[in-house]
Design an enzyme around this catalytic site. Structure first.
Site, mmCIF file in Angstrom:
data_model
loop_
_atom_site.group_PDB
_atom_site.id
_atom_site.type_symbol
_atom_site.label_atom_id
_atom_site.label_comp_id
_atom_site.label_asym_id
_atom_site.label_seq_id
_atom_site.Cartn_x
_atom_site.Cartn_y
_atom_site.Cartn_z
ATOM 1 N N LYS A 1 -13.934 18.038 57.068
ATOM 2 C CA LYS A 1 -14.280 17.275 55.853
ATOM 3 C C LYS A 1 -15.539 17.850 55.211
ATOM 4 O O LYS A 1 -15.607 18.032 54.015
ATOM 5 C CB LYS A 1 -14.544 15.797 56.170
ATOM 6 C CG LYS A 1 -13.383 14.893 56.404
ATOM 7 C CD LYS A 1 -12.475 14.643 55.250
ATOM 8 C CE LYS A 1 -11.478 15.725 55.099
ATOM 9 N NZ LYS A 1 -10.249 15.756 55.758
ATOM 10 N N ARG B 1 -3.887 18.687 42.742
ATOM 11 C CA ARG B 1 -3.152 19.608 43.600
ATOM 12 C C ARG B 1 -3.898 20.923 43.803
ATOM 13 O O ARG B 1 -3.583 21.665 44.726
ATOM 14 C CB ARG B 1 -1.775 19.905 42.988
ATOM 15 C CG ARG B 1 -0.876 18.690 42.886
ATOM 16 C CD ARG B 1 0.299 18.956 41.988
ATOM 17 N NE ARG B 1 1.249 19.869 42.573
ATOM 18 C CZ ARG B 1 2.280 19.508 43.336
ATOM 19 N NH1 ARG B 1 2.475 18.237 43.598
ATOM 20 N NH2 ARG B 1 3.104 20.396 43.824
ATOM 21 N N ASN C 1 6.458 27.350 39.795
ATOM 22 C CA ASN C 1 5.693 27.159 41.032
ATOM 23 C C ASN C 1 6.408 27.925 42.125
ATOM 24 O O ASN C 1 7.639 27.915 42.176
ATOM 25 C CB ASN C 1 5.672 25.686 41.459
ATOM 26 C CG ASN C 1 4.843 24.825 40.542
ATOM 27 O OD1 ASN C 1 4.231 25.322 39.608
ATOM 28 N ND2 ASN C 1 4.851 23.535 40.806
ATOM 29 N N GLY C 2 5.657 28.530 43.040
ATOM 30 C CA GLY C 2 6.288 29.250 44.149
ATOM 31 C C GLY C 2 6.053 30.737 44.037
ATOM 32 O O GLY C 2 5.194 31.192 43.260
ATOM 33 N N GLU D 1 -12.060 17.050 62.734
ATOM 34 C CA GLU D 1 -11.779 16.498 61.407
ATOM 35 C C GLU D 1 -13.086 16.273 60.631
ATOM 36 O O GLU D 1 -13.155 16.542 59.431
ATOM 37 C CB GLU D 1 -10.973 15.195 61.568
ATOM 38 C CG GLU D 1 -10.671 14.432 60.295
ATOM 39 C CD GLU D 1 -9.877 15.206 59.243
ATOM 40 O OE1 GLU D 1 -9.382 16.294 59.526
ATOM 41 O OE2 GLU D 1 -9.815 14.710 58.098
ATOM 42 N N HIS E 1 -20.565 26.918 76.358
ATOM 43 C CA HIS E 1 -19.972 28.257 76.428
ATOM 44 C C HIS E 1 -20.134 29.031 75.132
ATOM 45 O O HIS E 1 -19.327 29.900 74.833
ATOM 46 C CB HIS E 1 -18.490 28.137 76.815
ATOM 47 C CG HIS E 1 -18.299 27.434 78.118
ATOM 48 N ND1 HIS E 1 -18.607 28.021 79.321
ATOM 49 C CD2 HIS E 1 -17.898 26.178 78.404
ATOM 50 C CE1 HIS E 1 -18.377 27.147 80.296
ATOM 51 N NE2 HIS E 1 -17.952 26.027 79.762
ATOM 52 N N CYS F 1 -0.366 24.665 42.107
ATOM 53 C CA CYS F 1 0.474 24.786 40.927
ATOM 54 C C CYS F 1 1.143 23.457 40.569
ATOM 55 O O CYS F 1 1.618 22.727 41.426
ATOM 56 C CB CYS F 1 1.562 25.831 41.084
ATOM 57 S SG CYS F 1 0.942 27.486 41.220
ATOM 58 N N GLU G 1 -14.912 21.339 53.647
ATOM 59 C CA GLU G 1 -14.047 21.299 52.464
ATOM 60 C C GLU G 1 -14.792 20.910 51.198
ATOM 61 O O GLU G 1 -14.586 21.502 50.151
ATOM 62 C CB GLU G 1 -12.917 20.265 52.672
ATOM 63 C CG GLU G 1 -11.826 20.710 53.596
ATOM 64 C CD GLU G 1 -10.774 19.616 53.773
ATOM 65 O OE1 GLU G 1 -9.587 19.935 53.711
ATOM 66 O OE2 GLU G 1 -11.146 18.443 53.989
ATOM 67 N N LYS H 1 -4.267 20.625 47.250
ATOM 68 C CA LYS H 1 -3.844 19.421 47.961
ATOM 69 C C LYS H 1 -2.528 19.661 48.671
ATOM 70 O O LYS H 1 -2.274 19.159 49.749
ATOM 71 C CB LYS H 1 -3.700 18.280 46.941
ATOM 72 C CG LYS H 1 -3.295 16.941 47.531
ATOM 73 C CD LYS H 1 -4.445 16.324 48.261
ATOM 74 C CE LYS H 1 -4.098 15.056 48.985
ATOM 75 N NZ LYS H 1 -5.054 14.799 50.076
ATOM 76 N N TRP I 1 -2.301 28.014 40.434
ATOM 77 C CA TRP I 1 -3.182 28.377 41.549
ATOM 78 C C TRP I 1 -2.824 29.817 41.879
ATOM 79 O O TRP I 1 -1.720 30.100 42.329
ATOM 80 C CB TRP I 1 -2.910 27.449 42.744
ATOM 81 C CG TRP I 1 -3.909 27.531 43.848
ATOM 82 C CD1 TRP I 1 -5.072 26.827 43.960
ATOM 83 C CD2 TRP I 1 -3.815 28.332 45.028
ATOM 84 N NE1 TRP I 1 -5.710 27.152 45.126
ATOM 85 C CE2 TRP I 1 -4.965 28.072 45.801
ATOM 86 C CE3 TRP I 1 -2.877 29.250 45.514
ATOM 87 C CZ2 TRP I 1 -5.208 28.686 47.023
ATOM 88 C CZ3 TRP I 1 -3.115 29.869 46.735
ATOM 89 C CH2 TRP I 1 -4.267 29.587 47.478
HETATM 90 C C1 G6P Z 1 -4.119 21.329 52.464
HETATM 91 C C2 G6P Z 1 -4.914 20.087 52.135
HETATM 92 C C3 G6P Z 1 -5.330 19.387 53.417
HETATM 93 C C4 G6P Z 1 -4.095 19.083 54.260
HETATM 94 C C5 G6P Z 1 -3.274 20.347 54.532
HETATM 95 C C6 G6P Z 1 -1.921 19.996 55.128
HETATM 96 O O1 G6P Z 1 -4.948 22.270 53.072
HETATM 97 O O2 G6P Z 1 -6.060 20.416 51.366
HETATM 98 O O3 G6P Z 1 -5.981 18.171 53.108
HETATM 99 O O4 G6P Z 1 -4.489 18.511 55.469
HETATM 100 O O5 G6P Z 1 -3.009 21.037 53.316
HETATM 101 O O6 G6P Z 1 -1.194 19.287 54.160
HETATM 102 P P1 G6P Z 1 -0.065 18.239 54.459
HETATM 103 O O7 G6P Z 1 0.323 17.740 53.102
HETATM 104 O O8 G6P Z 1 1.060 19.003 55.119
HETATM 105 O O9 G6P Z 1 -0.593 17.186 55.335
#
Ligand code: G6P
Length: 612
Positions: free
Chosen positions: A489, A27, A100-101, A485, A508, A2, A492, A607, A74
């Site tokens: 990636k 975002r 937002n919220g 990680e 396992h 949002c 995502e 984001k 969103w």
């Molecule tokens: C969302 C983003 C990720 C991020 C996570 C935590 O899922 O898409 O890229 O790692 O939030 O966000 P932060 O801003 O707390 O690092």
């Protein structure tokens, strides 16, 4: 998640708000809309999908207004469609709001309003809020500002809102609790936005609204009060962000720009903090707290997503260098347990955005139990940065691509600096190793640059695996979080299923998945687990898995065993993640591009996750 943009001044509000909404696209959202006061009429235009779809639908229309509110939504309450999109009207259509919220007690308020004859168009909690404000205003006969305050005292939940009224053509009312709102102050004009990116092209003077504050722009003047009408003097700050930092600058996507920015962003995260020549290391925000860190019996790290992976790297760092017991928690799990927290525990919250709802709630919980909280955030002035007792910014610069890249390496760098400073304070590191690590940290930006020389090779590998359905990522020690990680990636942005595992755990379970169709990425740099990882590679090759290995430059053994190798420069084992993660970012990026994905705004992701 949002985004809000609002404007009052002398410019054309529609195009300015639309431009602002595009800045906030990163975002994550699924519909958008604007409300404009045009010739004494309050009109709302909204549409499911991208801001460009809203724009296309309005093309050719004469939209003249100097005041308006805009939103990217969103979906939470109700599916993403035109009706649920914001802004929303009040019952008499004289007020409009963007929000937002989440208003948690909206159902009870809605029931009461329905009994009074209100009718609702959407399924949203937001529409209930603006009807509620109208109802309070009608019942009390008070000003809109008072009605907003009274309504906000009744609601449970989180919000950032901007309200406008057809009856007050020069007035915007904004408020926040738990969801960010920045006010830009220009020449006889004001901007409201969820972050500074829509504002920076117009002014660098901003005020960050605090929780429970209500900002009113009326007759060209800004005033801020809390919900009990106590006035506060707006604290005007200068934005340090530059416009080019939030533009693509010739790259196809923000993500690739941000990947290639890492030599600079890593250097920025260390700038002014370390100098190997005289073993100098100082983190301004934490220097008065090093004793506390050194004496901590336990460090609890709370974070989400990529930041949680940076936390896992930090676990190795603090244990190895400072001999402190570390626990790394998903903020969302931590906050709903009854965690054992003692007063001499240190909690480190890691967050790029500084707005993640679960991380923020975990901080409040730990605070209530008396722990000291340090923050490692990227966004200056963010809610988490302000909720912690002290901290260190990562200074990676704005990260616009949803998939985090430069923020991760900046987090790992800053956490390394904190672990080193703690170890020095505690006396658990020798002068020699300390200096050696500082020197090597200074070399990291060049080593990351060197990894980029392999970009075209990584692209070729990406081409071969573009249509893979699954991927496994394996690593040990500090490379285990890197494997996680790497898998995240890929998931995502390419929507390929990928799992990260500690290489030895493969036996396992995941080993059952391995056949000639399964790509397995091994983090196999020359470190203390090198021999072990070589055995793990053999186990995969024996089952015909297709192995891509990230190896240290000059490795002669592994290239003979695997299908593809990507070399990274040698570094100190402790710093390995900073170089070994780079090829994984590139691999995901190229695969996603070849699959035609929307790399910067992957489906369903946000984001900044401001709801739990
Ligand atoms: C969302 C983003 C990720 C991020 C996570 C935590 O899922 O898409 O890229 O790692 O939030 O966000 P932060 O801003 O707390 O690092």
């Amino acid at each position: 998640m949002c985004g809000i943009v609002a404007y009052v001044g002398n410019k054309e509000a529609y195009s300015l708000i639309l431009k602002g909404l595009k800045r906030l696209e990163y975002r994550g959202y699924d519909s958008s809309g604007v409300a404009l006061l045009e010739n004494g009429e309050l009109n709302i235009y909204k549409k499911k999908g991208k801001v460009s779809e809203l724009e296309a639908g309005l093309a050719g229309k004469e939209l003249h207004a100097t005041i308006g509110i805009g939103h990217t939504r969103w979906a939470t309450h109700g599916e993403p469609n035109d009706v649920n999109a914001h802004p929303h009207f009040s019952n008499n259509r004289k007020l409009a709001v963007v929000h937002n919220g989440i208003i948690e007690n909206y159902a009870a308020i809605k029931k009461n309003l329905i009994s009074k004859g209100h009718t609702f168009q959407s399924e949203t909690d937001t529409e209930v809020l603006i009807h509620f404000i109208e109802d309070i205003q009608a019942e009390t006969g008070d000003s809109l500002e008072s009605a907003v305050k009274l309504a906000l005292k009744e609601v449970v939940g989180a919000y950032a809102i901007v309200v406008m009224s057809v009856d007050q053509p020069g007035q915007l009312i904004a408020a926040r609790k738990g969801s960010p709102l920045v006010i830009g102050i220009g020449e006889e004009e004001y901007f409201f936005a969820s972050d500074a990116t829509p504002i920076i092209a117009y002014t660098k003077n901003v005020v960050y609204l605090d929780d429970y504050e209500v900002a009113v722009v009326r007759d060209g003047k800004l005033s801020i009060q809390n919900l009990d009408n106590t006035e506060t003097i707006p604290y005007i700050q200068k934005l340090e962000m530059e416009l080019e930092a939030i533009e693509k600058g010739g790259y196809d996507h923000f993500m690739i720009k941000e990947i290639f920015e890492q030599p600079r962003s890593i250097a920025d995260s260390m700038r002014g903090r370390l100098r190997s020549s005289d073993s100098h290391l100082q983190l301004g925000g934490l220097s008065n707290h090093l004793d506390k860190l050194a004496q901590a019996e336990r460090i609890v790290i709370v974070a989400c997503g990529t930041s949680w992976h940076a936390g896992l790297v930090a676990e190795y760092l603090f244990e190895e260098l400072a001999r402190i017991n570390v626990e790394v928690e998903y903020a969302s799990e931590f906050r709903y347990r009854n965690p054992v927290i003692k007063e001499n525990d240190i909690v480190i919250a890691i967050s790029q955005s500084g707005e993640t709802a679960d991380t923020l709630a975990a901080i409040e919980l730990a605070k209530s139990k008396g722990a000291t909280i340090f923050g490692v955030c990227n966004v200056v002035g963010s809610s988490i940065a302000r909720a912690t007792h002290a901290g260190a910014y990562t200074h990676a610069g704005p990260e616009i691509g949803v998939a985090s890249t430069k923020a991760f390496t900046a987090q790992v760098t800053v956490l390394t600096l904190i672990a080193l400073a703690t170890a020095k304070q505690k006396g658990t590191i020798s002068e020699e190793v300390f200096r050696q690590l500082l020197t090597e940290l200074e070399n990291i930006p060049d080593k990351v640059e060197k990894v980029f020389e392999n970009a075209s090779k990584i692209k070729e590998i990406a081409f071969i695996f573009t249509y893979a359905r699954n991927f496994i990522y394996l690593g040990r020690g500090l490379n285990f979080p890197v494997a996680l990680e790497g898998a995240l990636k890929l998931k995502e942005i390419s929507y390929i299923h990928a799992e990260g595992y500690p290489a030895a755990e493969m036996k396992h379970g995941p080993i059952a998945l391995i056949d000639e169709d399964m790509p397995v990425v091994f983090l196999a740099t020359k470190d203390s687990s090198y021999e072990k990882i070589v055995s793990n590679i053999q186990e995969v090759k024996a089952r015909k898995g297709r192995v891509i290995a990230i190896v240290t430059e000059g490795d002669t053994l592994i290239p003979g065993m695997v299908d593809f190798v990507i070399e990274v420069p040698e570094t100190h084992e402790i710093l390995t993640p900073l170089v070994s993660v780079i090829p994984l970012q590139l691999l995901s990026y190229y695969i996603a591009v070849m699959r035609g994905r929307n790399v910067d705004q992957p489906r369903n992701l946000a984001k900044s996750v401001t709801v739990e």
